[in-house]
Design an enzyme around this catalytic site. Structure first.
Site, PDB file in Angstrom:
ATOM      1  N   CYS A 185       0.829  -1.205   0.000  1.00  0.00           N
ATOM      2  CA  CYS A 185       0.000   0.000   0.000  1.00  0.00           C
ATOM      3  C   CYS A 185       0.869   1.263   0.000  1.00  0.00           C
ATOM      4  O   CYS A 185       1.572   1.517  -0.966  1.00  0.00           O
ATOM      5  CB  CYS A 185      -0.983  -0.024   1.173  1.00  0.00           C
ATOM      6  N   HIS A 223      -4.029  -4.496   0.012  1.00  0.00           N
ATOM      7  CA  HIS A 223      -3.609  -5.064   1.298  1.00  0.00           C
ATOM      8  C   HIS A 223      -3.730  -6.588   1.256  1.00  0.00           C
ATOM      9  O   HIS A 223      -4.828  -7.125   1.457  1.00  0.00           O
ATOM     10  CB  HIS A 223      -4.484  -4.519   2.432  1.00  0.00           C
ATOM     11  N   GLU A 251      -2.800  -8.664   3.420  1.00  0.00           N
ATOM     12  CA  GLU A 251      -3.131  -9.144   4.767  1.00  0.00           C
ATOM     13  C   GLU A 251      -4.622  -9.014   5.073  1.00  0.00           C
ATOM     14  O   GLU A 251      -5.106  -9.575   6.061  1.00  0.00           O
ATOM     15  CB  GLU A 251      -2.295  -8.408   5.817  1.00  0.00           C
TER      16      GLU A 251
END
Length: 205
Positions: free
Chosen positions: A81, A185, A187
């Protein structure tokens, strides 16, 4: 198992990235100074927030030279990001120079009548060329984005995947040798994010 250094400079989604990597049974070292880097096999530069404060915070850690040398030496590196955006030369969001590791600029996402800024939500990755994380014909990989600015590299060949934004295509991933970075992202991107992180870990040299 490789020791992965997660650069902690006060602007990152540290907790969620750490949790995602630990779920893959990887050993994480939170990097706050250059003395901690020597034991790592790979580095991750995460990031959430604004460009100028991020560069200022990173400068305070005195890690900028080490990051540049790390990438130059051929060791594995992942930007996430804002961590992708900081790799570039400059950003429309701020006045401070970026790291300049990747030639190009970070531009404000164009305002389209049928789209909102920030660009938030789940979007499908559109691979553009062969790369370490996605096959060129690999579709139906949906990932989570939150951003108002997008990367415009001077060399379009660095782009490995785009994302559709109305009639526009925005950079979703870049790769150059050992350097990989994503605007989304991983994650927070469920099974697809987990898959991409696993592939990155497998690529660690």
């Amino acid at each position: 198992m490789a020791k992965i250094g997660l650069i902690d400079y006060g602007m990152g989604n540290i907790h969620s990235v750490t949790k995602a990597l630990e779920s893959l049974e990887e050993e994480i070292i939170l990097i706050k100074n250059n003395h901690q880097i020597k034991d790592c096999k790979a580095l991750i530069l995460p990031g959430v927030g604004s460009f100028d404060p991020a560069i200022n915070n990173l400068s305070k850690t005195e890690l900028i030279i080490d990051i540049k040398n790390w990438i130059k030496s051929g060791k594995s590196f992942l930007g996430i990001c804002l961590g992708l955006q900081l790799l570039f030369e400059s950003s429309d969001e701020g006045t401070i120079n970026g790291l300049g590791i990747v030639k190009g600029q970070i531009k404000k996402i164009p305002q389209l009548s049928d789209q909102r800024i920030p660009h938030v939500g789940w979007c499908e990755l559109l691979p553009t060329r062969k790369n370490s994380l996605l096959k060129v014909d690999e579709l139906n990989n949906w990932v989570y984005f939150v951003h108002s600015y997008h990367a415009v590299p001077s060399n379009n060949n660095l782009i490995t995947a785009n994302v559709s934004y109305g009639s526009e295509k925005l950079t979703a991933m870049i790769e150059r040798d050992n350097l990989m970075a994503c605007q989304f992202h991983p994650e927070k991107s469920g099974k697809t994010g987990e898959k991409l992180l696993r592939r990155w870990i497998k690529s660690i040299q």
